[in-house]
Write a protein that holds these residues in place. Structure first.
Motif, PDB file in Angstrom:
ATOM      1  N   MET A   1       0.842  -1.195   0.000  1.00  0.00           N
ATOM      2  CA  MET A   1       0.000   0.000   0.000  1.00  0.00           C
ATOM      3  C   MET A   1       0.877   1.245   0.000  1.00  0.00           C
ATOM      4  O   MET A   1       1.947   1.244   0.587  1.00  0.00           O
ATOM      5  CB  MET A   1      -0.907   0.016   1.240  1.00  0.00           C
ATOM      6  N   GLN A   2       0.380   2.284  -0.649  1.00  0.00           N
ATOM      7  CA  GLN A   2       1.107   3.547  -0.670  1.00  0.00           C
ATOM      8  C   GLN A   2       0.432   4.565   0.248  1.00  0.00           C
ATOM      9  O   GLN A   2      -0.782   4.619   0.345  1.00  0.00           O
ATOM     10  CB  GLN A   2       1.168   4.111  -2.086  1.00  0.00           C
ATOM     11  N   GLY A   3       1.261   5.334   0.938  1.00  0.00           N
ATOM     12  CA  GLY A   3       0.742   6.361   1.819  1.00  0.00           C
ATOM     13  C   GLY A   3       1.763   7.463   2.014  1.00  0.00           C
ATOM     14  O   GLY A   3       2.810   7.494   1.352  1.00  0.00           O
ATOM     15  N   LYS A   4       1.493   8.339   2.958  1.00  0.00           N
ATOM     16  CA  LYS A   4       2.365   9.479   3.222  1.00  0.00           C
ATOM     17  C   LYS A   4       2.735   9.496   4.696  1.00  0.00           C
ATOM     18  O   LYS A   4       1.874   9.306   5.570  1.00  0.00           O
ATOM     19  CB  LYS A   4       1.664  10.788   2.851  1.00  0.00           C
ATOM     20  N   ILE A   5       4.037   9.696   4.992  1.00  0.00           N
ATOM     21  CA  ILE A   5       4.484   9.803   6.381  1.00  0.00           C
ATOM     22  C   ILE A   5       3.975  11.133   6.946  1.00  0.00           C
ATOM     23  O   ILE A   5       4.280  12.200   6.416  1.00  0.00           O
ATOM     24  CB  ILE A   5       6.018   9.740   6.494  1.00  0.00           C
ATOM     25  N   VAL A   6       3.210  11.045   8.020  1.00  0.00           N
ATOM     26  CA  VAL A   6       2.674  12.264   8.621  1.00  0.00           C
ATOM     27  C   VAL A   6       3.380  12.621   9.931  1.00  0.00           C
ATOM     28  O   VAL A   6       3.259  13.748  10.420  1.00  0.00           O
ATOM     29  CB  VAL A   6       1.146  12.162   8.861  1.00  0.00           C
TER      30      VAL A   6
ATOM     31  N   HIS B   1      -0.087   7.733   6.714  1.00  0.00           N
ATOM     32  CA  HIS B   1      -1.512   7.869   6.421  1.00  0.00           C
ATOM     33  C   HIS B   1      -1.822   7.221   5.077  1.00  0.00           C
ATOM     34  O   HIS B   1      -1.240   7.576   4.052  1.00  0.00           O
ATOM     35  CB  HIS B   1      -1.906   9.348   6.380  1.00  0.00           C
ATOM     36  N   ILE B   2      -2.730   6.247   5.107  1.00  0.00           N
ATOM     37  CA  ILE B   2      -3.214   5.590   3.897  1.00  0.00           C
ATOM     38  C   ILE B   2      -4.622   6.108   3.641  1.00  0.00           C
ATOM     39  O   ILE B   2      -5.518   5.905   4.466  1.00  0.00           O
ATOM     40  CB  ILE B   2      -3.242   4.055   4.042  1.00  0.00           C
ATOM     41  N   GLY B   3      -4.814   6.789   2.520  1.00  0.00           N
ATOM     42  CA  GLY B   3      -6.112   7.379   2.228  1.00  0.00           C
ATOM     43  C   GLY B   3      -7.249   6.376   2.310  1.00  0.00           C
ATOM     44  O   GLY B   3      -7.184   5.294   1.711  1.00  0.00           O
ATOM     45  N   GLY B   4      -8.288   6.705   3.054  1.00  0.00           N
ATOM     46  CA  GLY B   4      -9.463   5.846   3.175  1.00  0.00           C
ATOM     47  C   GLY B   4      -9.309   4.697   4.142  1.00  0.00           C
ATOM     48  O   GLY B   4     -10.273   3.954   4.395  1.00  0.00           O
ATOM     49  N   LYS B   5      -8.104   4.503   4.708  1.00  0.00           N
ATOM     50  CA  LYS B   5      -7.877   3.375   5.608  1.00  0.00           C
ATOM     51  C   LYS B   5      -7.478   3.805   7.016  1.00  0.00           C
ATOM     52  O   LYS B   5      -7.952   3.259   7.997  1.00  0.00           O
ATOM     53  CB  LYS B   5      -6.810   2.430   5.033  1.00  0.00           C
TER      54      LYS B   5
END
Length: 294
Positions: A1-6, A16-20
């Motif tokens: 899964m791809q996400g952004k380090i917050v 943060h994984i969008g929608g998850k």
């Protein structure tokens, strides 16, 4: 899964994984071997190790569009610079330093002046006049009265925005108004000196929506101008460009030279005196810095 380090704290990275949701992750050892440190704002690929408890490992850091040193953060689209109109009075030298620092990174800047509820129309007009030709959008808000926040949300939409500014101007209060889940600690302003206490301890991206992030950083009281030759400085002042064709010399620094279109424009009120005085101050600072090298 791809996400952004917050957020990153003590070797753990919160992705943060969008929608998850947000996953607590460790970085694979290969990053340490290659001397690569994940940054807040990095887009990353993770493998989930414990789905029930939202835990995983960062297995890849996707290519960065940019990265800042102070604050240490990646993939910023723009900067929101927050100052107060009054209490405390704006430090325009510091504001122009922020503009330079962000523009050196290629970032567009929005300037937000908070506390409009306790400022006069004349004060707002005077501030707008200083920055109306600077190439920046200028917004006026009141975190206390929740005024002007829709304008901020409009300019933030779909982007990752670094929020900067000195302490005590309502920066964290504005951020609290813009997001729902994470509330940042706010500090009381010393009545005696009307300056804020440092209340933000680390860089953190706050999710406004699935593709909109804001990042608050510690309040700064001073900034140096890094990695710039004094001759480059004038290129960061958009209001100069129109008048430079009237300068006698192509290499005009707009300070001591005769027949200078920029100095004439300042004298005629076409370029604001405060912006020009800060330019001269920064030029001299860079000049001194060059002397110390040799």
């Amino acid at each position: 899964m791809q996400g952004k380090i917050v957020k990153g704290i003590a070797g753990f990275y919160y992705v943060h994984i969008g929608g998850k949701g947000i996953y607590e992750c460790k970085a694979k050892g290969v990053f340490r071997k290659e001397n690569i440190k994940p940054l807040v704002g990095d887009d990353v690929e993770i493998e989930v190790t414990d789905a029930a408890n939202f835990k995983g490992n960062i297995v890849e850091i996707l290519p960065r569009r940019n990265s800042l040193i102070r604050p240490a953060v990646a993939n910023i689209d723009q900067a929101l610079l927050i100052f107060a109109i009054t209490k405390p009075e704006p430090n325009y030298n510091l504001l122009d330093r922020f503009l330079l620092m962000m523009r050196q990174q290629g970032l567009d800047c929005i300037i937000c002046f908070n506390k409009r509820d306790i400022a006069t129309k004349e004060e707002r007009a005077a501030i707008r006049e200083i920055y109306e030709k600077s190439g920046c959008s200028v917004l006026f808000t009141s975190a206390l009265k929740k005024e002007g926040l829709e304008q901020i949300l409009d300019v933030l939409a779909g982007k990752t925005t670094a929020v900067a500014g000195p302490s005590g101007v309502g920066k964290s209060s504005i951020i609290n108004c813009l997001q729902k889940d994470t509330f940042m600690q706010t500090g009381a302003i010393s009545e005696k000196i009307e300056r804020g206490k440092h209340t933000t301890r680390h860089s953190e991206l706050i999710t406004v929506s699935d593709h909109t992030y804001i990042m608050d950083t510690p309040g700064f009281s001073s900034l140096s101008i890094f990695d710039m030759e004094k001759e480059e400085l004038k290129g960061y002042y958009p209001e100069f460009e129109k008048y430079e064709e009237d300068c006698k010399f192509l290499t005009c620094a707009h300070i001591h030279e005769p027949v200078c279109g920029v100095k004439d424009a300042v004298a005629e009120g076409k370029i604001h005196k405060i912006r020009y005085e800060n330019y001269v101050s920064f030029y001299e600072e860079l000049k001194e810095k060059e002397k110390r090298k040799y």
